[in-house]
Motif scaffolding. Structure first.
Motif, mmCIF file in Angstrom:
data_model
loop_
_atom_site.group_PDB
_atom_site.id
_atom_site.type_symbol
_atom_site.label_atom_id
_atom_site.label_comp_id
_atom_site.label_asym_id
_atom_site.label_seq_id
_atom_site.Cartn_x
_atom_site.Cartn_y
_atom_site.Cartn_z
ATOM 1 N N GLY A 45 0.716 -1.283 -0.084
ATOM 2 C CA GLY A 45 0.132 -0.022 -0.057
ATOM 3 C C GLY A 45 0.984 1.155 0.016
ATOM 4 O O GLY A 45 1.895 1.474 -0.868
ATOM 5 N N SER A 46 0.436 2.204 0.902
ATOM 6 C CA SER A 46 1.312 3.312 0.763
ATOM 7 C C SER A 46 2.828 3.215 1.361
ATOM 8 O O SER A 46 3.761 3.812 0.656
ATOM 9 C CB SER A 46 0.732 4.260 2.008
ATOM 10 O OG SER A 46 -0.273 4.938 1.725
ATOM 11 N N SER A 47 3.026 2.131 1.924
ATOM 12 C CA SER A 47 4.387 1.539 2.150
ATOM 13 C C SER A 47 5.317 1.295 1.088
ATOM 14 O O SER A 47 6.383 1.275 1.097
ATOM 15 C CB SER A 47 4.434 0.823 3.373
ATOM 16 O OG SER A 47 3.950 1.332 4.707
ATOM 17 N N ALA A 92 12.328 -3.449 5.393
ATOM 18 C CA ALA A 92 11.065 -3.696 5.215
ATOM 19 C C ALA A 92 10.035 -2.724 6.197
ATOM 20 O O ALA A 92 10.530 -2.225 7.279
ATOM 21 C CB ALA A 92 10.823 -4.993 6.180
ATOM 22 N N ILE A 93 9.293 -2.036 5.411
ATOM 23 C CA ILE A 93 8.679 -0.729 5.744
ATOM 24 C C ILE A 93 7.215 -1.081 6.209
ATOM 25 O O ILE A 93 6.362 -1.550 4.963
ATOM 26 C CB ILE A 93 8.538 0.160 4.522
ATOM 27 C CG1 ILE A 93 10.264 0.399 4.086
ATOM 28 C CG2 ILE A 93 8.046 1.526 4.774
ATOM 29 C CD1 ILE A 93 10.034 1.120 2.643
ATOM 30 N N SER A 94 6.712 -0.514 7.139
ATOM 31 C CA SER A 94 5.384 -1.081 7.570
ATOM 32 C C SER A 94 4.893 -0.156 8.780
ATOM 33 O O SER A 94 5.510 -0.011 9.936
ATOM 34 C CB SER A 94 5.112 -2.455 8.079
ATOM 35 O OG SER A 94 4.041 -2.893 8.388
ATOM 36 N N ARG A 95 3.934 0.662 8.650
ATOM 37 C CA ARG A 95 3.607 1.666 9.772
ATOM 38 C C ARG A 95 2.986 0.900 10.711
ATOM 39 O O ARG A 95 3.814 1.047 11.930
ATOM 40 C CB ARG A 95 2.253 2.528 9.304
ATOM 41 C CG ARG A 95 1.787 3.073 10.337
ATOM 42 C CD ARG A 95 0.382 3.965 9.855
ATOM 43 N NE ARG A 95 -0.566 3.163 9.355
ATOM 44 C CZ ARG A 95 -1.804 3.301 8.955
ATOM 45 N NH1 ARG A 95 -2.221 4.840 9.039
ATOM 46 N NH2 ARG A 95 -2.835 2.664 8.709
ATOM 47 N N SER A 96 2.299 -0.243 10.855
ATOM 48 C CA SER A 96 1.989 -1.088 11.701
ATOM 49 C C SER A 96 3.034 -2.032 12.166
ATOM 50 O O SER A 96 2.829 -2.629 13.345
ATOM 51 C CB SER A 96 0.827 -1.762 11.325
ATOM 52 O OG SER A 96 1.113 -2.762 10.254
ATOM 53 N N GLY A 97 3.801 -2.423 11.279
ATOM 54 C CA GLY A 97 4.901 -3.665 11.698
ATOM 55 C C GLY A 97 4.087 -4.858 11.805
ATOM 56 O O GLY A 97 4.644 -5.903 12.355
ATOM 57 N N ALA A 98 2.826 -4.948 11.017
ATOM 58 C CA ALA A 98 2.189 -6.424 11.344
ATOM 59 C C ALA A 98 1.549 -6.628 10.018
ATOM 60 O O ALA A 98 1.002 -7.747 10.203
ATOM 61 C CB ALA A 98 0.996 -6.026 12.377
ATOM 62 N N VAL A 145 -7.122 5.666 9.625
ATOM 63 C CA VAL A 145 -6.704 4.144 8.719
ATOM 64 C C VAL A 145 -5.697 4.432 7.629
ATOM 65 O O VAL A 145 -4.930 3.604 7.432
ATOM 66 C CB VAL A 145 -8.349 3.612 8.224
ATOM 67 C CG1 VAL A 145 -7.980 2.527 7.353
ATOM 68 C CG2 VAL A 145 -9.154 3.365 9.426
ATOM 69 N N VAL A 146 -6.144 5.647 6.832
ATOM 70 C CA VAL A 146 -4.992 5.785 5.748
ATOM 71 C C VAL A 146 -3.801 6.326 6.510
ATOM 72 O O VAL A 146 -3.841 6.961 7.404
ATOM 73 C CB VAL A 146 -5.446 6.707 4.893
ATOM 74 C CG1 VAL A 146 -6.669 5.998 4.188
ATOM 75 C CG2 VAL A 146 -5.730 8.156 5.161
ATOM 76 N N MET A 147 -2.624 6.356 5.773
ATOM 77 C CA MET A 147 -1.180 6.862 6.200
ATOM 78 C C MET A 147 -1.085 8.232 5.856
ATOM 79 O O MET A 147 -1.231 8.454 4.629
ATOM 80 C CB MET A 147 -0.260 5.756 5.446
ATOM 81 C CG MET A 147 -0.080 4.426 5.991
ATOM 82 S SD MET A 147 1.269 3.458 5.719
ATOM 83 C CE MET A 147 2.788 4.185 5.897
ATOM 84 N N GLN A 227 -8.148 7.667 -3.724
ATOM 85 C CA GLN A 227 -9.116 6.515 -3.645
ATOM 86 C C GLN A 227 -9.710 6.003 -2.426
ATOM 87 O O GLN A 227 -10.679 5.606 -2.238
ATOM 88 C CB GLN A 227 -8.283 5.592 -4.420
ATOM 89 C CG GLN A 227 -7.881 5.642 -5.862
ATOM 90 C CD GLN A 227 -7.218 4.342 -6.385
ATOM 91 O OE1 GLN A 227 -6.102 4.151 -5.564
ATOM 92 N NE2 GLN A 227 -7.341 4.022 -7.590
ATOM 93 N N GLU A 228 -8.754 6.054 -1.467
ATOM 94 C CA GLU A 228 -8.914 5.496 -0.085
ATOM 95 C C GLU A 228 -9.922 6.158 0.589
ATOM 96 O O GLU A 228 -11.009 5.687 1.132
ATOM 97 C CB GLU A 228 -7.678 5.251 0.697
ATOM 98 C CG GLU A 228 -6.527 4.331 0.297
ATOM 99 C CD GLU A 228 -5.576 4.198 1.242
ATOM 100 O OE1 GLU A 228 -4.941 5.492 1.625
ATOM 101 O OE2 GLU A 228 -5.068 3.344 1.755
ATOM 102 N N MET A 229 -9.679 7.517 0.568
ATOM 103 C CA MET A 229 -10.760 8.384 1.409
ATOM 104 C C MET A 229 -11.704 8.568 0.709
ATOM 105 O O MET A 229 -13.036 8.803 1.231
ATOM 106 C CB MET A 229 -9.850 9.583 1.678
ATOM 107 C CG MET A 229 -8.883 9.517 2.816
ATOM 108 S SD MET A 229 -8.633 11.076 3.422
ATOM 109 C CE MET A 229 -6.810 11.542 2.816
HETATM 110 C C1 F1P Z 1 -0.023 -0.151 4.877
HETATM 111 C C2 F1P Z 1 -1.621 -0.347 4.684
HETATM 112 C C3 F1P Z 1 -1.713 0.970 4.214
HETATM 113 C C4 F1P Z 1 -3.223 1.214 3.717
HETATM 114 C C5 F1P Z 1 -4.128 0.738 4.960
HETATM 115 C C6 F1P Z 1 -3.777 -0.664 5.304
HETATM 116 O O1 F1P Z 1 0.317 -0.834 6.139
HETATM 117 O O2 F1P Z 1 -1.554 -1.144 3.361
HETATM 118 O O3 F1P Z 1 -1.062 1.600 2.972
HETATM 119 O O4 F1P Z 1 -3.576 2.763 3.521
HETATM 120 O O5 F1P Z 1 -3.983 1.513 6.153
HETATM 121 O O6 F1P Z 1 -2.266 -0.778 5.348
HETATM 122 P P1 F1P Z 1 1.308 -1.103 6.911
HETATM 123 O O7 F1P Z 1 2.174 -2.328 6.441
HETATM 124 O O8 F1P Z 1 2.452 0.402 6.389
HETATM 125 O O9 F1P Z 1 1.163 -0.798 8.165
#
Ligand code: F1P
Length: 356
Positions: A45-47, A92-98, A145-147, A227-229
């Motif tokens: 996704g955004s990542s 490895a890029i992930s806002r949630s890390g999950a 929800v969106v980044m 798109q998302e919002m």
């Molecule tokens: C990234 C992501 C976002 C999307 C939605 C679900 O997750 O796919 O890009 O907008 O929020 O999660 P992450 O791996 O960066 O946490």
């Protein structure tokens, strides 16, 4: 009511300086600076758009290969996306890390003896636990929800990583400009907030975002935000690719935003004039070229960003405008940006991390 999404877009002005401070103190893992290694940036996704930006910047600053891939492709096709490179390492890029695909990609990489570096905003995230090293920007809290601000802060971290991996004179010059970018974001935010409202106006049926080089990844992120919002039709292309077919979508209900930089300014301005001639609302966002004729091209609005930065610096400067445009379009439709249709904060697949 102010939505969390808007508050968090604006919050990047305050979290970016803390990210900068953490980056300047961070102990980089040794493999990040081994010049014969190929970085593979992975995200969803955004990542994934962060990964695309980082790989593009890393190639430019180092003159060496760097790759971006989605989590699912790295996980499902390592023979195509991990094994062909010389001594690769994963970022490895992930806002949630999950996110499941990214976790599975790290597992596959580790099984191949490929080291991995986690970049996340969640302290103690599953991703951090599974990687050889990691950076947790846990001061960046995002309920949306969106980044939004997470994208801006992870982008800054990736800029520093690309600089560290390149260790070239170009990289050092690029890094020297980053504190000024962080300051400029804070100074620009209010003006970009008003500009976003002015561009969106009474709303558009279609958005097109165009960018070249590292800015193409930012154009794709802007498309995803819309798109998302708002679920409004949105497109993203490499700027000069737009003439090669997609331009057929342009009409009077289309808003085209070109993320222009010094490297491509004359070409961007020429395309902007053409698109205005087709009836589109056209915005050129970026520094105003000193060589350009005074004033905006006919029928084109210019949202001026400060000059004197490297092309790739403009990613961080234009981002708030693009995020706020998506937000304004959403609320215009009386939709809730904090609760986008069909979306969750994290995508976690069934079967857990085992995968396959
Ligand atoms: C990234 C992501 C976002 C999307 C939605 C679900 O997750 O796919 O890009 O907008 O929020 O999660 P992450 O791996 O960066 O946490």
């Amino acid at each position: 009511m102010e939505h969390a999404t808007r508050a968090e877009i604006l919050a990047q002005a305050h979290t970016l300086p803390e990210t900068l401070a953490r980056l300047e103190r961070w102990a980089w893992p040794p493999f990040l600076a081994e010049r014969d290694r190929v970085p593979v940036f992975v995200g969803c996704g955004s990542s994934h758009y962060l990964a695309l930006y980082a790989a593009s910047l890393a190639r430019r600053l180092s003159g060496r290969p760097a790759v971006a891939v989605t989590g699912s492709e790295a996980w499902l096709a390592p023979e195509a996306w991990l094994e062909p490179w010389h001594r690769p390492f994963l970022v490895a890029i992930s806002r949630s890390g999950a996110t499941t695909e990214v976790l599975r990609a790290v597992e596959v990489a580790r099984g191949l003896g490929i080291p991995a570096l986690a970049l996340t905003t969640q302290a103690g995230a599953p991703l951090s636990v599974r990687c050889d090293a990691g950076l947790e920007l846990d001061h960046v809290r995002e309920r949306s929800v969106v980044m939004t601000q997470s994208f801006a802060n992870l982008l800054l971290a990736l800029q520093y990583m690309a600089v560290h991996a390149a260790a070239s004179p170009a990289a050092r010059a690029f890094a020297a400009g980053l504190p000024a970018v962080v300051r400029a974001v804070r100074e620009l935010l209010s003006r970009l907030d008003g500009a976003a409202r002015q561009v969106v106006g009474r709303g558009w049926r279609r958005y097109v975002f165009l960018g070249t080089g590292p800015m193409y990844a930012i154009a794709r992120e802007a498309r995803l935000k819309v798109q998302e919002m708002s679920q409004i039709e949105a497109h993203a292309y490499v700027t000069l690719e737009f003439r090669h077919g997609p331009v057929s979508v342009v009409d009077a209900e289309t808003c085209v935003t070109i993320a222009t930089t010094p490297a491509t300014a004359p070409h961007d301005a020429e395309l902007a004039r053409e698109l205005a001639g087709l009836g589109a609302r056209v915005v050129l966002a970026g520094p105003v070229s000193r060589e350009a004729p005074p004033g905006a091209p006919d029928g084109v609005d210019v949202i001026e960003l400060p000059g004197g930065f490297d092309d790739a610096h403009y990613a961080g400067l234009i981002l708030p405008l693009l995020q706020l445009m998506a937000y304004e379009q959403t609320v215009l439709l009386h939709k809730n940006p904090d609760a986008p249709r069909h979306l969750t904060h994290v995508v976690e697949l069934g079967g857990g991390e085992a995968g396959r």
